[in-house]
Design an enzyme around this catalytic site. Structure first.
Site, short mmCIF file in Angstrom:
data_model
loop_
_atom_site.label_atom_id
_atom_site.label_comp_id
_atom_site.label_asym_id
_atom_site.label_seq_id
_atom_site.Cartn_x
_atom_site.Cartn_y
_atom_site.Cartn_z
N ASP A 14 34.45 37.28 32.51
CA ASP A 14 35.02 37.88 33.72
C ASP A 14 36.51 37.55 33.80
OD1 ASP A 14 33.59 38.89 36.62
OD2 ASP A 14 35.68 38.22 36.69
N HIS A 51 25.99 45.52 36.55
CA HIS A 51 26.32 44.36 35.72
C HIS A 51 25.68 43.12 36.30
CE1 HIS A 51 29.48 45.17 38.69
NE2 HIS A 51 29.57 43.86 38.85
P1 5GP Z 1 31.36 43.05 41.29
O1 5GP Z 1 32.38 42.62 42.31
O2 5GP Z 1 31.34 44.56 41.15
O3 5GP Z 1 30.00 42.47 41.46
O4 5GP Z 1 31.87 42.45 39.92
C1 5GP Z 1 32.89 43.01 39.16
C2 5GP Z 1 33.46 41.91 38.31
O5 5GP Z 1 34.25 42.48 37.28
C3 5GP Z 1 34.36 40.95 39.09
O6 5GP Z 1 33.85 39.63 38.97
C4 5GP Z 1 35.72 41.13 38.44
O7 5GP Z 1 36.45 39.93 38.34
C5 5GP Z 1 35.37 41.68 37.08
N1 5GP Z 1 36.40 42.53 36.52
C6 5GP Z 1 37.09 43.51 37.15
N2 5GP Z 1 37.94 44.11 36.33
C7 5GP Z 1 37.80 43.50 35.11
C8 5GP Z 1 38.43 43.68 33.84
O8 5GP Z 1 39.29 44.54 33.64
N3 5GP Z 1 38.04 42.85 32.84
C9 5GP Z 1 37.08 41.89 33.02
N4 5GP Z 1 36.78 41.13 31.97
N5 5GP Z 1 36.46 41.70 34.21
C10 5GP Z 1 36.82 42.49 35.24
#
Ligand code: 5GP
Ligand code: ZN
Length: 116
Positions: free
Chosen positions: A32, A102
């Protein structure tokens, strides 16, 4: 299968770089970008599915493969015995920001429960 304008589809297609730690026929895992624990991986299906609400019976094996991936990544990172958390957020109230399902795999510190 990949969806235009989906960040995680772009990572799968190699358009956006990521620190990939796991790859299988159905899933990939990567670090992440904004880690919430010493180890914080994101595990995604290669097929675009926007939210848990969009999972249907045809996705059951695919979703199962995410957990198999999580188990493997946890073992690779040395987390199996101490423990770790696997979580999937659905929609805004749960904090979902990327609309391609995810699993978050979090470990390397004591995790509190319930989450905030
Ligand atoms: P959500 O908030 O949708 O449950 O999780 C999305 C996750 O993706 C977040 O923890 C965020 O930090 C991660 N994330 C967002 N953009 C990117 C990216 O460009 N690369 C990586 N490796 N992680 C990302
Ligand atoms: Zn996608």
């Amino acid at each position: 299968m990949s969806e235009q304008d989906c960040l995680f589809c772009k990572i799968i297609d190699g358009e956006i770089p990521a620190d990939i730690v796991f790859e299988s026929k159905t899933a990939i895992g990567f670090r992440d970008i904004n880690p919430q624990a010493p180890i914080h991986m994101v595990i995604i299906p290669r097929e675009h599915v926007a939210t848990i609400n969009d999972i249907d019976a045809a996705h059951e094996a695919l979703v199962g493969s995410l957990f198999s991936a999580a188990k493997q990544v946890a073992a690779d990172e040395g987390l199996s015995e101490d423990g770790y958390r696997v979580v999937m957020n659905c929609n805004e109230a749960a904090g979902q920001t990327v609309f391609h399902i995810h699993l978050h795999l979090l470990g390397g510190r004591q995790l509190r429960w319930p989450p905030g």
